[in-house]
Design a protein around this motif. Structure first.
Motif, PDB file in Angstrom:
ATOM      1  N   VAL A   1       0.840  -1.210   0.000  1.00  0.00           N
ATOM      2  CA  VAL A   1       0.000   0.000   0.000  1.00  0.00           C
ATOM      3  C   VAL A   1       0.871   1.254   0.000  1.00  0.00           C
ATOM      4  O   VAL A   1       0.650   2.198  -0.773  1.00  0.00           O
ATOM      5  CB  VAL A   1      -0.943  -0.003   1.231  1.00  0.00           C
ATOM      6  CG1 VAL A   1      -1.537   1.383   1.466  1.00  0.00           C
ATOM      7  CG2 VAL A   1      -2.054  -1.018   1.042  1.00  0.00           C
ATOM      8  N   TYR A   2       1.879   1.280   0.855  1.00  0.00           N
ATOM      9  CA  TYR A   2       2.759   2.446   0.954  1.00  0.00           C
ATOM     10  C   TYR A   2       3.539   2.661  -0.344  1.00  0.00           C
ATOM     11  O   TYR A   2       3.599   3.780  -0.874  1.00  0.00           O
ATOM     12  CB  TYR A   2       3.721   2.272   2.135  1.00  0.00           C
ATOM     13  CG  TYR A   2       4.512   3.514   2.450  1.00  0.00           C
ATOM     14  CD1 TYR A   2       3.998   4.488   3.302  1.00  0.00           C
ATOM     15  CD2 TYR A   2       5.765   3.723   1.894  1.00  0.00           C
ATOM     16  CE1 TYR A   2       4.713   5.640   3.588  1.00  0.00           C
ATOM     17  CE2 TYR A   2       6.489   4.877   2.173  1.00  0.00           C
ATOM     18  CZ  TYR A   2       5.961   5.826   3.022  1.00  0.00           C
ATOM     19  OH  TYR A   2       6.671   6.966   3.290  1.00  0.00           O
TER      20      TYR A   2
ATOM     21  N   LEU B   1       1.469   3.959  -3.693  1.00  0.00           N
ATOM     22  CA  LEU B   1       1.152   5.384  -3.766  1.00  0.00           C
ATOM     23  C   LEU B   1       2.422   6.224  -3.888  1.00  0.00           C
ATOM     24  O   LEU B   1       2.478   7.189  -4.667  1.00  0.00           O
ATOM     25  CB  LEU B   1       0.356   5.803  -2.531  1.00  0.00           C
ATOM     26  CG  LEU B   1      -0.430   7.108  -2.651  1.00  0.00           C
ATOM     27  CD1 LEU B   1      -1.377   7.062  -3.852  1.00  0.00           C
ATOM     28  CD2 LEU B   1      -1.229   7.354  -1.385  1.00  0.00           C
TER      29      LEU B   1
ATOM     30  N   LEU C   1      -6.718   6.671   7.739  1.00  0.00           N
ATOM     31  CA  LEU C   1      -6.263   6.050   6.487  1.00  0.00           C
ATOM     32  C   LEU C   1      -5.026   5.169   6.656  1.00  0.00           C
ATOM     33  O   LEU C   1      -4.591   4.537   5.694  1.00  0.00           O
ATOM     34  CB  LEU C   1      -5.982   7.135   5.439  1.00  0.00           C
ATOM     35  CG  LEU C   1      -7.196   7.967   4.999  1.00  0.00           C
ATOM     36  CD1 LEU C   1      -6.771   9.048   4.010  1.00  0.00           C
ATOM     37  CD2 LEU C   1      -8.268   7.070   4.390  1.00  0.00           C
TER      38      LEU C   1
ATOM     39  N   PHE D   1      -1.903   4.064   3.949  1.00  0.00           N
ATOM     40  CA  PHE D   1      -2.305   4.813   2.751  1.00  0.00           C
ATOM     41  C   PHE D   1      -2.213   6.319   3.021  1.00  0.00           C
ATOM     42  O   PHE D   1      -1.727   7.086   2.183  1.00  0.00           O
ATOM     43  CB  PHE D   1      -3.728   4.426   2.341  1.00  0.00           C
ATOM     44  CG  PHE D   1      -4.220   5.147   1.108  1.00  0.00           C
ATOM     45  CD1 PHE D   1      -3.957   4.648  -0.159  1.00  0.00           C
ATOM     46  CD2 PHE D   1      -4.939   6.333   1.229  1.00  0.00           C
ATOM     47  CE1 PHE D   1      -4.403   5.318  -1.289  1.00  0.00           C
ATOM     48  CE2 PHE D   1      -5.393   7.009   0.105  1.00  0.00           C
ATOM     49  CZ  PHE D   1      -5.124   6.501  -1.160  1.00  0.00           C
TER      50      PHE D   1
ATOM     51  N   LEU E   1       0.149   9.034   1.183  1.00  0.00           N
ATOM     52  CA  LEU E   1      -0.502  10.152   0.502  1.00  0.00           C
ATOM     53  C   LEU E   1       0.112  11.480   0.937  1.00  0.00           C
ATOM     54  O   LEU E   1       0.382  12.360   0.099  1.00  0.00           O
ATOM     55  CB  LEU E   1      -2.002  10.140   0.792  1.00  0.00           C
ATOM     56  CG  LEU E   1      -2.850  11.221   0.104  1.00  0.00           C
ATOM     57  CD1 LEU E   1      -2.733  11.115  -1.412  1.00  0.00           C
ATOM     58  CD2 LEU E   1      -4.309  11.106   0.542  1.00  0.00           C
TER      59      LEU E   1
END
Length: 430
Positions: A129-130, A133, A184, A187, A191
């Motif tokens: 996930v990291y 993004l 979140l 994520f 972001l």
């Protein structure tokens, strides 16, 4: 006729470089703190596993940015405005091509990449996930590195510093907003970090409105023969970042094998604090790079002495602080109050940070030789402290001393590389 560089001019370029790079390093440090608070030791381990990909992306951005800006300075010193504009245009195009590779990797290959970096069943989802993004924001990271270097070399080191700090402050604030009020998690951390260079670019864009700016985009065909000239002066910056990334990757893999995810999380605390100190010396060396590139040999030697002396003072002060406050520093990132993590991280901090007494000299020497037109020496120093020395020293010391041997790897490698740096400095022209 060239004029001697004054101490005041040295401070005017060195201080913004240091402060700006501290700002950039806070991208990851803020993630470390908020991820540790929001997701615990597994989230901290996942973040640490993902950082080598950031090192590679940042290193390539520094390579084209610092390299292109160095060549740009030489063109401006020779009065060749057309070649200066051509250099900026080709640097930006090359940076965007590099960024596209990261975007494609983040879109289609993030799970295999996460596994390659050492993620296991417990950390794979958070790592992916990291990374996904972060890599999709690669065009902004790379462009930001390019603009920082060109704005600094075009006579506005203060604006370059302001851009870096503005991006960092945005990251810190929105890390908290996205992880906690918005819920979140990883994520949200990615972001906030990914959007930070956008803020920096907004600040840097003010330079483009100056009538006196020295670089402009040109409509022209690609000239491949320019690319080696752009990349060569920035190779030591790339290899320095690779040194951090390769060290991180190999140590993560060794720790995972001999002590598990808790040791990787402990190394996450150490590595992210080390990133800040590395950034100080990288900022110091890149800050004075425009002065070195345009100075006569006698001034270059004087600049080298001032830079090395400053770095050694900073390194000694930092080591005293880390040694004395190792326990409370660890507690800040140990949200679960895990005694195993603390028992691993506290001695690790005290051993690992001793390596910066030599590392500061290596980082500055590599950048100095690159800026002084001796890129091969800078490249060799960076290569020795990353790809050549780390694997044999790490595997030997970890086999003999276990986790303690892992922490000793960084000081041992930097000491070996420092011998080479000092030999190059002593044999360079007077």
């Amino acid at each position: 006729m060239q004029t001697a560089v004054s101490p005041g001019e040295f401070r005017r370029y060195a201080a913004p470089g240091v402060l700006g790079m501290i700002g950039i390093s806070c991208y990851i440090l803020a993630d470390t703190f908020f991820v540790a608070k929001g997701t615990g030791s597994l989230g901290l381990a996942a973040l640490n596993i993902a950082i080598p990909a950031y090192n590679l992306m940042n290193g390539l951005g520094l390579m084209v940015g610092v390299g292109g800006a160095t060549h740009y300075s030489l063109c401006r010193a020779q009065g060749d405005a057309a070649e200066a504009d051509r250099t900026f245009t080709h640097t930006l195009l090359l940076g965007l091509c590099i960024a596209l590779v990261f975007v494609l990797t983040g879109t289609f290959g993030v799970v295999p990449l996460s596994r390659l970096l050492g993620a296991n069943a417990e950390t794979l989802d958070m790592t992916a996930v990291y990374l996904r993004l972060l890599l999709c924001f690669a065009p902004f990271f790379v462009t930001n590195n390019i603009m920082i270097a060109f704005v600094r070399n075009d006579g506005e080191p203060g604006r370059a510093m302001a851009g870096m700090i503005a991006g960092s402050l945005f990251n810190i604030v929105f890390d908290w907003v996205f992880i906690f009020p918005c819920g979140l998690g990883m994520f949200g951390a990615a972001l906030a970090t990914g959007a930070s260079p956008l803020v920096s670019l907004l600040v840097l864009s003010g330079h483009l409105r100056r009538p006196s700016r020295g670089f402009h985009l040109r409509r022209e065909r690609l000239r491949p023969h320019l690319l080696p000239r752009i990349c060569a002066p920035g190779l030591s910056s790339l290899v320095s970042e690779l040194a951090s990334g390769i060290t991180l990757l190999l140590i993560n893999l060794v720790l995972l094998r001999i002590a598990g995810n808790t040791a990787v999380a402990a190394y996450g605390v150490i590595a992210n604090l080390a990133l800040v100190e590395s950034a100080i010396f990288t900022g110091l060396s890149t800050g004075v790079q425009p002065l070195i590139s345009r100075s006569a040999e006698a001034d270059r030697r004087r600049l080298l002495r001032w830079t090395v002396t400053t770095a050694l003072v900073i390194s000694a002060l930092m080591y005293v602080l880390v040694f004395v406050f190792a326990s409370p520093i660890t507690a800040v990132f140990n949200s679960e109050h895990d005694p195993a993590l603390a028992a691993c991280a506290v001695p690790g901090l005290r051993i690992y940070f001793a390596g910066f007494l030599a590392a500061c000299i290596n980082i500055i020497a590599a950048a100095y030789f690159s800026a002084a037109g001796q890129a091969s020496r800078g490249f060799i120093i960076s290569l020795v402290r990353s790809i050549i020395a780390i694997p044999p020293v790490l595997f030997a010391l970890s086999a003999l001393l276990g986790v303690t041997g892992v922490w000793l790897t960084f000081p041992a490698v930097e000491a070996l590389a420092c011998v080479l740096s000092l030999l190059f400095i002593l044999r360079s022209p007077k």
